[in-house]
Structure formats: C-alpha cells, structure tokens
Design an enzyme around this catalytic site. Structure first.
Site, mmCIF file in Angstrom:
data_model
loop_
_atom_site.group_PDB
_atom_site.id
_atom_site.type_symbol
_atom_site.label_atom_id
_atom_site.label_comp_id
_atom_site.label_asym_id
_atom_site.label_seq_id
_atom_site.Cartn_x
_atom_site.Cartn_y
_atom_site.Cartn_z
ATOM 1 N N LYS A 22 0.847 -1.207 0.000
ATOM 2 C CA LYS A 22 0.000 0.000 0.000
ATOM 3 C C LYS A 22 0.875 1.246 0.000
ATOM 4 C CE LYS A 22 -1.723 1.843 3.982
ATOM 5 N NZ LYS A 22 -1.427 3.262 4.122
ATOM 6 N N ASN A 23 1.901 1.275 0.875
ATOM 7 C CA ASN A 23 2.673 2.505 1.034
ATOM 8 C C ASN A 23 3.660 2.748 -0.100
ATOM 9 O OD1 ASN A 23 1.148 3.044 3.215
ATOM 10 N ND2 ASN A 23 2.669 2.402 4.730
ATOM 11 N N ARG A 92 -4.024 9.923 3.545
ATOM 12 C CA ARG A 92 -2.850 10.700 3.965
ATOM 13 C C ARG A 92 -1.949 10.961 2.781
ATOM 14 N NH1 ARG A 92 -0.041 13.924 7.463
ATOM 15 N NH2 ARG A 92 2.165 13.408 7.506
ATOM 16 N N CYS A 116 -5.185 8.267 8.681
ATOM 17 C CA CYS A 116 -5.460 7.762 10.030
ATOM 18 C C CYS A 116 -5.224 8.856 11.080
ATOM 19 C CB CYS A 116 -4.538 6.592 10.364
ATOM 20 S SG CYS A 116 -4.928 5.160 9.391
ATOM 21 N N ARG A 121 -0.055 15.209 12.577
ATOM 22 C CA ARG A 121 0.752 14.692 11.451
ATOM 23 C C ARG A 121 1.158 15.884 10.588
ATOM 24 N NH1 ARG A 121 -1.683 9.176 9.242
ATOM 25 N NH2 ARG A 121 0.453 8.902 8.550
ATOM 26 N N PRO A 122 2.152 16.646 11.057
ATOM 27 C CA PRO A 122 2.583 17.845 10.331
ATOM 28 C C PRO A 122 3.221 17.513 8.978
ATOM 29 C CG PRO A 122 4.063 17.344 12.149
ATOM 30 C CD PRO A 122 2.922 16.376 12.254
ATOM 31 N N ASP A 124 5.557 19.908 7.744
ATOM 32 C CA ASP A 124 6.562 20.975 7.662
ATOM 33 C C ASP A 124 7.823 20.546 6.915
ATOM 34 O OD1 ASP A 124 6.664 19.313 10.079
ATOM 35 O OD2 ASP A 124 8.508 20.376 10.502
ATOM 36 N N ASP A 304 3.719 0.707 12.237
ATOM 37 C CA ASP A 304 2.444 0.201 11.696
ATOM 38 C C ASP A 304 2.087 -1.173 12.247
ATOM 39 O OD1 ASP A 304 2.984 1.663 8.404
ATOM 40 O OD2 ASP A 304 2.371 2.510 10.324
ATOM 41 N N ILE A 326 7.472 6.773 17.100
ATOM 42 C CA ILE A 326 7.095 7.549 15.903
ATOM 43 C C ILE A 326 5.813 8.337 16.173
ATOM 44 C CG2 ILE A 326 6.620 7.433 13.423
ATOM 45 C CD1 ILE A 326 9.302 6.180 13.985
ATOM 46 N N ARG A 396 -8.907 0.287 3.746
ATOM 47 C CA ARG A 396 -7.907 1.172 3.105
ATOM 48 C C ARG A 396 -6.617 0.418 2.824
ATOM 49 N NH1 ARG A 396 -6.062 5.393 6.482
ATOM 50 N NH2 ARG A 396 -4.709 5.677 4.680
HETATM 51 C C1 EPZ Z 1 4.251 6.841 6.354
HETATM 52 O O1 EPZ Z 1 3.513 7.952 6.831
HETATM 53 C C2 EPZ Z 1 3.243 5.706 6.250
HETATM 54 N N1 EPZ Z 1 2.173 6.095 5.333
HETATM 55 C C3 EPZ Z 1 2.655 5.405 7.617
HETATM 56 O O2 EPZ Z 1 1.834 4.257 7.455
HETATM 57 C C4 EPZ Z 1 3.789 5.061 8.581
HETATM 58 O O3 EPZ Z 1 3.243 4.876 9.860
HETATM 59 C C5 EPZ Z 1 4.808 6.214 8.614
HETATM 60 O O4 EPZ Z 1 5.285 6.474 7.274
HETATM 61 C C6 EPZ Z 1 6.008 5.886 9.487
HETATM 62 O O5 EPZ Z 1 6.642 4.751 9.011
HETATM 63 C C7 EPZ Z 1 2.416 6.048 4.013
HETATM 64 O O6 EPZ Z 1 3.490 5.698 3.573
HETATM 65 C C8 EPZ Z 1 1.261 6.463 3.118
HETATM 66 P P1 EPZ Z 1 6.486 10.055 8.352
HETATM 67 P P2 EPZ Z 1 4.188 9.420 6.783
HETATM 68 O O7 EPZ Z 1 6.563 11.309 7.565
HETATM 69 O O8 EPZ Z 1 5.081 9.509 5.612
HETATM 70 C C9 EPZ Z 1 6.693 13.361 11.741
HETATM 71 C C10 EPZ Z 1 -0.121 2.995 7.602
HETATM 72 O O9 EPZ Z 1 -0.695 2.500 8.588
HETATM 73 N N2 EPZ Z 1 6.672 14.323 10.628
HETATM 74 O O10 EPZ Z 1 7.549 9.028 8.191
HETATM 75 O O11 EPZ Z 1 3.127 10.429 6.945
HETATM 76 C C11 EPZ Z 1 5.385 12.587 11.871
HETATM 77 O O12 EPZ Z 1 4.461 13.297 12.658
HETATM 78 C C12 EPZ Z 1 0.410 4.405 7.680
HETATM 79 O O13 EPZ Z 1 0.101 2.388 6.512
HETATM 80 C C13 EPZ Z 1 6.882 15.677 10.901
HETATM 81 O O14 EPZ Z 1 7.066 16.079 12.047
HETATM 82 O O15 EPZ Z 1 5.064 9.366 8.111
HETATM 83 C C14 EPZ Z 1 5.840 11.298 12.526
HETATM 84 O O16 EPZ Z 1 5.927 11.492 13.927
HETATM 85 C C15 EPZ Z 1 0.076 5.077 9.005
HETATM 86 N N3 EPZ Z 1 6.863 16.566 9.866
HETATM 87 C C16 EPZ Z 1 7.250 11.088 11.978
HETATM 88 O O17 EPZ Z 1 7.664 12.356 11.452
HETATM 89 C C17 EPZ Z 1 6.694 16.162 8.568
HETATM 90 O O18 EPZ Z 1 6.717 17.027 7.661
HETATM 91 C C18 EPZ Z 1 7.317 10.080 10.845
HETATM 92 O O19 EPZ Z 1 6.340 10.445 9.898
HETATM 93 C C19 EPZ Z 1 6.480 14.791 8.310
HETATM 94 C C20 EPZ Z 1 6.494 13.887 9.351
#
Ligand code: EPZ
Length: 423
Positions: A22-23, A92, A116, A121-122, A124, A304, A326, A396
């Site tokens: 999926k991801n 997302r 989710c 979930r910023p 930035d 996850d 995370i 999803r």
């Molecule tokens: C991806 O989300 C996955 N989704 C998530 O899977 C997964 O949990 C996550 O990576 C972590 O492995 C997809 O790939 C579609 P991140 P993503 O940016 O990219 C913070 C599922 O169940 N952060 O790696 O959104 C954030 O808040 C889903 O399949 C910032 O602060 O996650 C988190 O604490 C749920 N600023 C950490 O970084 C940003 O600009 C990691 O988030 C981006 C992220």
C-alpha cells in the site's frame, strides 16, 4: 455500514499470498505522472487508497486503466486543476500530489491530506524541501498552493526521519535543474521502490535505502513498466496473527529481508520462523516469552505493526512494554482491547501489557487502519464472537482480508448492516 463477525479460538493454518505494498502504491501512482508516456504498474492491491487515487488522477484528466492487479497511467492530457479537500482528505498520501504536480507543471493546488488519526501529522518537512528547491508554498484555507518557475537542486537535511517527506522531495527533485541531496533520509523499502520506478523512467537517483539520497535532475522522464514490492506491513500482520492464534502459516510473495524486524521480535517471543526465498513460514508455539518492543524508522520495528503486536502480547504471560517512538498517541485500540478483557495500561508513548489472559469476544470499533488489524487478531484469538465495526479504515490497507483469513481456516464473515429505518 458493515461489520466483521469473527468466531474466535481457531488457529490459522495454510498459506496466504501477500499483495503489493500500500505505502508503495500510493507513491508510485503519483510518481507515474512525471512520465511523458504511459506507465504500467503491476501487483497493485485492490484497496481503498488505490481506488481513491485512481479517482483523483481521473478528475485531473489523466487516463487510468485498472484491472486485476495491473494499472496503466497516461498523464499526457492532465491539467493542474485544484484538488479541494473533499477527496484528498480521504487519504494521507494525497500529499504526494504536491511533489508530483510541482515537478510536472511547476504548480500544485491540493488540499491538506487526511488519513489515520494517529495524533498530529505535520507536513513541515515536505514544505521545507519544496522551498529549498525554489518553490513558493502557501496554505490557503486548507489547500496547499505551490508554485515554482524552475525547480533547482539543493542540499536538504531532514530534521526528522520522514518517509513522506523523503519521497515527496525525490518526486519534486527528479526533474529539477542540478543535483539535490537529501540527508537524514528515511530508508524504508517503499522509498527504494519509488526510486526504482523513477530510475526506470530515466531519472538519476542514487542512494535510496540509505540515509543520503542523491538526485541528478533530468529534463524528461519516459513511460515504463514496474512491479510493486510486496506489502511488508500486511505480511507482518499475518505473521502476528499466526503467532497469536498458535497456528502454522506460510506467507507467499514476500521479501524476507523486509520482514527481518518483525521476524527478529517474533523469534525473541518464541515463535518459530522459517525464511524461504520469497516466502516465510510462521509456526506458533504454546509457550511465549514477554518482551519489550520499541518502534523506530526502518530497519527498526515498524510503528504500523505496533497495534497488532499489542494484541499478540496480550497472549504472552508476563509483563511486556511496547513503546511507539514515531506516533506518541497511536493507542486508540487499547480501550477496545480492554473491552475484550485485555489488561493494558498506557503511560506516555508506551503501553504496558499484562499478558496471558483469555480475551472474550465483544463488539469493538476500529478507529484507524492498524487498530482495525489489532482488533481482528484479537477476535481471532478470543473465545466467542467478536464484532468489528469501522471497516472503512481496514479496507484502506488490507486487500481481501476476509477471503484470505477464511482460506486460513478463520471463521469470519462480513455482515452488511441494514440502515435503521427512521421511525
Ligand atoms: C508513512 O507515513 C506511512 N504512510 C505510515 O503508514 C507510517 O506509519 C509512517 O510512514 C512511518 O513509518 C504512508 O506511507 C502512506 P512520516 P508518513 O513522515 O510519511 C513526523 C499505515 O498504517 N513528521 O515518516 O506520513 C510525523 O508526525 C500508515 O500504513 C513531521 O514532524 O510518516 C511522525 O511522527 C500510518 N513533519 C514522523 O515524522 C513532517 O513534515 C514520521 O512520519 C512529516 C512527518
């Protein structure tokens, strides 16, 4: 409205074929927009996030053919239309349209993503990356507006390891002028999958899968054919379900290397795991050992699978602790597991589980995708009948969940709830 009805207490036995990731899918589909010709993606899962992406692309004028696990995307007739919140909020990963449309048209107008509810979930880091490449970014009433006359390569250090930001910057940089270096990049296999597609389209990306990715921008990208990697989170979910029900399950179409973080933790608990070339066998045991689990970016234990692992640990005698480094508030499944008899205490970003108690069937509601997986596994191990609502979350990310579980001997079916007639 629909719900799953699970009559628990039966060990899972047999083999299950794992679908495409999926991801990866939700990143490869927007990445395909960067090609001047048609891109064919194979091994795509039929899940809601993919279906929504197809609709998004078609609304923007792309031609998308999707049958079986095969999708052809031709973006030559696409226009950079505004994509309001309505549709994009359903997932997302709609944020990948920012990077893809910015690279293709020099502009993007796409609503902020949904997905989710795991706490804040910023985005930035995505914005920091786009600005470093020369884009102007504005958030106008929830619609992100990005503009760039010409994207220029830059050196970008990600303060946090972010899968989404790493992929989004790669998309925007693929056709930028000059070299972009992403430092402190995420190393997930899905990032390598996207880089592989882009390189097959003619991009010049090196280092995907390590914490430094180097992208030499190119003028044009061409159509190609690509097969998605297997879904390591779906696979991990079935591995945990096999262990929790003390079953014996062979997972087909996997990359064992991607499953090492899960296999290592399951072996520590006492589960027998046998790695094949493209399969893995999980044999549950009677006696398990309580463990501590900490989630971390790949190759750490994946966040996850934190929620499904919590359910397994309720079946392990002794006190286990699971800490999510995370997402600090990814614990909405705990209340529902307590309703089934689990003894779990949430302290900060950790859950302390007093395991070894029998779970009893109950009516539970899934609040997010992986919480739903945790509740389904709880239903499979419980005595009695469990009803799981909130299937829109589960659909999803899990292709043909009921069919796959039934093939493994589970007594589960989907009940369509008739809308209650207003008096
Ligand atoms: C991806 O989300 C996955 N989704 C998530 O899977 C997964 O949990 C996550 O990576 C972590 O492995 C997809 O790939 C579609 P991140 P993503 O940016 O990219 C913070 C599922 O169940 N952060 O790696 O959104 C954030 O808040 C889903 O399949 C910032 O602060 O996650 C988190 O604490 C749920 N600023 C950490 O970084 C940003 O600009 C990691 O988030 C981006 C992220």
């Amino acid at each position: 409205m629909e719900k799953l009805i699970i009559n628990g207490g039966k060990p899972l036995r047999g083999s299950v074929s794992i679908s495409g990731a999926k991801n990866s899918a939700v990143a490869l589909i927007p990445a395909a927009l960067l090609a001047d010709g048609p891109v064919v993606i194979e091994n795509l899962p039929h899940i809601q996030d993919v279906e929504i992406y197809v609709e998004l692309l078609q609304r923007m004028g792309a031609s998308v053919l999707f049958e079986d696990d095969w999708m052809e995307i031709d973006s030559s007739a696409m226009k950079p239309v505004v994509m309001p919140n309505g549709h994009v909020k359903k997932l997302r990963a709609s944020y990948y349209l920012w990077g893809a449309l910015l690279a293709k048209f020099g502009e993007a107008n796409v609503g902020l993503p949904g997905g989710c509810d795991l706490g804040p979930r910023p985005v930035d880091l995505h914005i920091k990356g786009f600005q470093a490449l020369g884009a102007r970014v504005e958030n106008m009433n929830g619609v992100m507006t990005l503009r760039a006359n010409r994207l220029r390569g830059a050196r970008i250090y990600l303060d946090l390891i972010s899968v989404g930001a790493t992929i989004n910057i790669m998309l925007a940089a693929a056709r930028a002028e000059g070299v972009t270096v992403i430092e402190n990049a995420a190393r997930e296999p899905e990032i390598v999958d996207v880089a592989t597609l882009l390189n097959n389209m003619g991009a010049n990306i090196k280092g995907a899968g390590t914490d430094v990715i180097r992208i030499q921008g190119v003028e044009r990208l061409r159509g190609c054919r690509h097969t998605i990697i297997p879904d390591r989170i779906e696979a991990g979910t079935y591995m945990i379900a096999a262990a929790a029900t003390r079953g014996d399950v062979i997972l087909e179409n996997v990359i064992p290397k991607h499953l090492e973080p899960i296999s290592a933790k399951l072996r520590e608990i006492g589960v027998v795991i046998e790695d094949g070339d493209d399969n893995i066998r999980v044999i549950g045991q009677e006696k398990y050992q309580a463990v501590d689990v900490k989630t971390n970016p790949y190759p750490g234990f994946p966040t996850d699978l934190q929620q499904p692992m919590t359910t397994l640990l309720t079946q392990v005698k002794g006190s286990s602790i699971i800490t999510d480094n995370i997402y600090g508030s990814r614990f909405r499944h705990v209340d529902e597991l307590r309703r089934m008899g689990a003894s779990i205490k949430v302290e900060g970003r950790s859950a302390v589980i007093e395991g070894g108690r029998t779970l009893n069937g109950a009516k539970v509601v899934s609040s997010d995708l992986r919480a739903g997986a945790a509740l389904v596994i709880a239903g499979l191990v419980s005595q009695g009948v469990t009803e799981v609502e909130g299937l829109e979350h589960i659909d999803r990310g899990y292709e043909n969940l009921v069919g796959k579980l039934r093939n493994l001997g589970a007594d589960v079916y989907r009940e369509v709830l008739k809308p209650t007639k207003r008096p």
